[in-house]
Design a protein around this motif. Sequence first.
Motif, short mmCIF file in Angstrom:
data_model
loop_
_atom_site.label_atom_id
_atom_site.label_comp_id
_atom_site.label_asym_id
_atom_site.label_seq_id
_atom_site.Cartn_x
_atom_site.Cartn_y
_atom_site.Cartn_z
N LEU A 253 0.93 -1.16 -0.02
CA LEU A 253 0.03 0.03 -0.03
C LEU A 253 0.87 1.29 -0.15
CD1 LEU A 253 -2.98 -1.02 2.42
CD2 LEU A 253 -2.79 -0.83 0.05
N GLY A 254 1.86 1.40 0.67
CA GLY A 254 2.92 2.33 0.64
C GLY A 254 3.41 2.58 -0.62
N TRP A 255 3.70 1.62 -1.34
CA TRP A 255 4.03 1.54 -2.72
C TRP A 255 3.24 2.04 -3.77
CZ3 TRP A 255 6.38 -3.30 -6.04
CH2 TRP A 255 6.99 -2.58 -7.31
N THR A 256 1.82 1.42 -3.70
CA THR A 256 0.74 1.75 -4.84
C THR A 256 0.02 2.88 -4.28
OG1 THR A 256 -0.70 0.50 -3.52
CG2 THR A 256 0.41 -0.60 -5.22
N ILE A 257 -0.11 3.27 -3.19
CA ILE A 257 -0.81 4.75 -2.86
C ILE A 257 -0.05 5.93 -2.67
CG2 ILE A 257 -2.53 5.60 -1.18
CD1 ILE A 257 -3.68 2.93 -0.66
N PHE A 258 1.03 5.78 -1.95
CA PHE A 258 2.21 6.83 -1.44
C PHE A 258 3.22 6.97 -2.14
CE2 PHE A 258 -0.65 5.83 2.21
CZ PHE A 258 -1.45 7.12 2.27
N GLY A 259 3.56 5.94 -3.26
CA GLY A 259 4.67 5.92 -4.17
C GLY A 259 6.28 5.63 -3.22
N GLU A 260 5.96 5.19 -2.03
CA GLU A 260 6.82 4.60 -1.20
C GLU A 260 7.75 3.55 -1.70
OE1 GLU A 260 5.04 6.49 2.77
OE2 GLU A 260 4.99 4.18 2.57
N VAL A 261 8.92 3.63 -2.21
CA VAL A 261 9.59 2.46 -3.07
C VAL A 261 10.16 1.50 -1.96
CG1 VAL A 261 11.66 1.81 -4.37
CG2 VAL A 261 10.60 3.99 -4.81
N PRO A 262 9.71 0.27 -2.08
CA PRO A 262 9.92 -0.80 -1.32
C PRO A 262 11.58 -0.88 -0.88
CG PRO A 262 8.66 -1.78 -2.78
CD PRO A 262 9.07 -0.60 -3.06
N ASP A 263 11.96 -1.18 0.66
CA ASP A 263 13.47 -1.08 0.79
C ASP A 263 13.42 -2.65 1.39
OD1 ASP A 263 15.65 -1.27 2.35
OD2 ASP A 263 15.50 1.23 2.79
N LEU A 264 14.42 -3.23 0.75
CA LEU A 264 14.57 -4.83 0.93
C LEU A 264 15.39 -5.10 2.39
CD1 LEU A 264 15.34 -6.28 -2.52
CD2 LEU A 264 13.15 -6.39 -1.24
N VAL A 265 16.13 -4.13 2.74
CA VAL A 265 16.95 -4.07 3.92
C VAL A 265 15.88 -3.88 5.07
CG1 VAL A 265 18.66 -3.20 5.46
CG2 VAL A 265 18.90 -3.13 2.88
N VAL A 266 14.94 -2.80 4.90
CA VAL A 266 13.89 -2.89 5.88
C VAL A 266 13.18 -3.90 6.22
CG1 VAL A 266 11.77 -1.50 6.38
CG2 VAL A 266 13.80 -0.06 5.73
N ILE A 267 12.72 -4.67 4.87
CA ILE A 267 11.70 -5.83 5.04
C ILE A 267 12.58 -6.88 5.86
CG2 ILE A 267 10.76 -7.64 3.60
CD1 ILE A 267 10.21 -5.42 1.56
N LEU A 268 14.06 -7.25 5.34
CA LEU A 268 14.83 -8.02 6.09
C LEU A 268 14.96 -7.89 7.79
CD1 LEU A 268 16.79 -10.31 6.11
CD2 LEU A 268 18.64 -8.93 5.69
N GLY A 269 15.04 -6.67 8.03
CA GLY A 269 14.99 -6.37 9.51
C GLY A 269 13.85 -6.59 10.12
N GLY A 270 12.80 -6.33 9.57
CA GLY A 270 11.20 -6.55 10.12
C GLY A 270 11.18 -8.30 10.13
N VAL A 271 11.84 -8.97 9.18
CA VAL A 271 11.71 -10.51 9.21
C VAL A 271 12.25 -10.78 10.62
CG1 VAL A 271 12.18 -12.58 8.10
CG2 VAL A 271 11.32 -10.79 6.75
N MET A 272 13.54 -10.54 10.64
CA MET A 272 14.24 -10.75 11.83
C MET A 272 13.56 -10.60 13.33
SD MET A 272 18.12 -9.56 10.52
CE MET A 272 18.97 -9.98 12.05
N ILE A 273 12.92 -9.35 13.43
CA ILE A 273 12.17 -8.77 14.45
C ILE A 273 11.11 -9.93 14.58
CG2 ILE A 273 11.05 -7.14 15.70
CD1 ILE A 273 12.74 -5.24 14.03
N MET A 274 10.51 -10.10 13.76
CA MET A 274 9.02 -10.86 13.74
C MET A 274 9.47 -12.40 14.15
SD MET A 274 6.05 -10.27 13.54
CE MET A 274 5.29 -11.14 14.84
N GLY A 275 10.65 -12.68 13.51
CA GLY A 275 10.93 -14.15 13.65
C GLY A 275 11.43 -14.36 15.13
N ALA A 276 12.02 -13.41 15.86
CA ALA A 276 12.58 -13.32 17.14
C ALA A 276 11.09 -13.39 18.11
CB ALA A 276 13.35 -12.27 17.47
N VAL A 277 10.22 -12.42 17.67
CA VAL A 277 9.13 -12.52 18.50
C VAL A 277 8.36 -13.65 18.67
CG1 VAL A 277 6.80 -11.21 18.73
CG2 VAL A 277 8.68 -9.96 18.27
N THR A 278 8.20 -14.27 17.41
CA THR A 278 7.51 -15.82 17.17
C THR A 278 8.38 -16.62 17.98
OG1 THR A 278 6.85 -15.12 14.82
CG2 THR A 278 6.94 -17.49 15.67
#
Length: 297
Positions: A253-278
């Motif tokens: 939605l950030g990409w399609t509505i607000f033109g926010e280009v996806p940042d793969l490093v941010v996604i990787l960081g989110g995956v690491m955090i979510m994995g730790a929480v899980t």
Amino acid sequence: MSEAQHARPVAGILWMLATTLLFISVNVTVKFVGDGLPIFESAFLRFLLGLILLVPMLGQARHLKMTPRLWKLSLARAVFHGFAMTAWFFAMTRIPMAEVTAMNFMNPLYVTIGAVLIFGEKLRAPRIAALFVAFLGGLLILRPGMRDLDAGHVAMIFTAMLFAGSYLIGNRLSREMPATMVVFLLSISVPFVLAPFALANWVTPSLHQLVLLFITAVCATLGHYSMTRAFACAPQTVIQPVTFVQLVWSVLLGWTIFGEVPDLVVILGGVMIMGAVTFITWREARRKADVPESVKH
């Protein structure tokens, strides 16, 4: 909660998917409001407009017996939550939705740390390792020294910490009153906390802004309801990983509505955090399962 009550994993997953959509809808509406209103006013109006949703709870609230201690805890929670919401609104006006969502995944980790510092819970080596992985995930998102950090990033650090404080107090209150009343007290007390800051720099909102903030309140309330239903259908170990889908919605939605280009490093960081929480959620569930029934009761 009994195993029979937790015997509907598919329903739990569907409820949690609905939760992620509702919460990301909150992000989108807040993003549309942007900095058109002062931040404290936006947060204040979000809760003030949401008071209409509390009408069904008034009957139960009349029978609630409040002690001075419960009032103090409720007020303290309102302070944590109100300023957390304000910092979150500010971050949404400054940085991409995906970064806001990924950094907010740190909230359960701060809850874990707070439980250790405040309630004296023990941290064993696996949980310490998970916290370290989450910390690395947070560093990946921020990348200090490798890019310019925005004030929105700093705001999100405090947002996750303040929401953790609100959660810890809310968890303590839920042991002494129904969960619906914990939500009720939070919803009526936050506007009082934020009112002086909102009125100090008041800007008359447009009808469009009021509608957006009312939608925000509705989506947030329905999101908390659907999340409660999700945890009633299935254990946290099943539900917790589904919350990662919220990062997917944020990127799309950030990409399609607000033109926010996806940042793969941010996604990787989110995956690491979510994995730790899980992992921490799974460990906690297994630890409770290993406790004999005689000790539980």
